[in-house]
Write a protein that holds these residues in place. Structure first.
Motif, short mmCIF file in Angstrom:
data_model
loop_
_atom_site.label_atom_id
_atom_site.label_comp_id
_atom_site.label_asym_id
_atom_site.label_seq_id
_atom_site.Cartn_x
_atom_site.Cartn_y
_atom_site.Cartn_z
N UNK A 17 0.82 -1.22 0.00
CA UNK A 17 0.00 0.00 0.00
C UNK A 17 0.85 1.27 0.00
N UNK A 18 2.14 1.16 0.28
CA UNK A 18 3.03 2.32 0.29
C UNK A 18 3.78 2.53 -1.04
N UNK A 19 3.58 1.65 -2.00
CA UNK A 19 4.31 1.76 -3.27
C UNK A 19 3.99 3.05 -4.01
N UNK A 20 2.74 3.47 -3.98
CA UNK A 20 2.35 4.71 -4.65
C UNK A 20 3.08 5.90 -4.04
N UNK A 21 3.26 5.89 -2.74
CA UNK A 21 3.98 6.97 -2.05
C UNK A 21 5.42 7.06 -2.55
N UNK A 22 6.08 5.92 -2.63
CA UNK A 22 7.48 5.90 -3.09
C UNK A 22 7.58 6.45 -4.51
N UNK A 23 6.71 5.98 -5.40
CA UNK A 23 6.73 6.46 -6.78
C UNK A 23 6.45 7.94 -6.88
N UNK A 24 5.51 8.42 -6.10
CA UNK A 24 5.15 9.85 -6.18
C UNK A 24 6.27 10.75 -5.66
N UNK A 25 7.07 10.26 -4.74
CA UNK A 25 8.22 11.05 -4.27
C UNK A 25 9.20 11.26 -5.42
N UNK A 26 9.42 10.22 -6.21
CA UNK A 26 10.29 10.35 -7.38
C UNK A 26 9.77 11.38 -8.36
#
Length: 141
Positions: A17-26
């Motif tokens: 569920x945290x994968x979207x957060x990591x991608x959006x930081x990039x």
């Protein structure tokens, strides 16, 4: 000319569920690059994809599902070199032995490292004291 330096360090639980957060930081890092003359949308997409894929691989392959392990991601911009590092505590693997996907067989998985390698300028995976580091480098010139 990009800013002299940016350093971001993120630690998340090993849950998808945290994968979207990591991608959006990039993606957000790209939007903040001063003086970047390249295609911002393409670079934002690439960073989102490679960070999401790398973190997903850690979650899927590099920890015990019952563990309370974390995924650590660092993003560093120094001059015109963007370095992404994804840390894990799994047993590791040999990056050079991972085969390219068989496109004729329409694989459902196994595309992550292929995509990461095709979008980044340099990819390495090393074992440190008690953890592994996937290092991804993108030159912004």
């Amino acid at each position: 000319m990009c800013p002299t330096s940016i350093q971001i360090d993120v630690v998340i639980p090993t849950h998808t569920k945290y994968l979207d957060l990591i991608g959006s930081i990039g993606e957000r890092v790209v939007k903040e690059l001063d003086g970047f003359a390249g295609d911002r949308e393409a670079l934002a997409y690439q960073l989102n994809l490679v960070l999401t894929e790398a973190a997903a691989n850690v979650i899927k392959h590099a920890h015990d599902a019952a563990s309370k392990d974390k995924v650590r991601v660092t993003i560093q911009l120094l001059d015109d070199t963007l370095t992404l590092k994804v840390y894990d505590h799994g047993q590791g693997f040999d990056l050079d032995t991972v085969p390219s996907p068989d496109f004729a067989a329409a694989p459902e998985s196994g595309m992550g490292l292929f995509l990461i390698r095709s979008m980044m300028d340099k990819v390495s995976y090393t074992r440190q004291a008690d953890y592994n580091v996937l290092e991804l480098v993108k030159y912004l010139k």
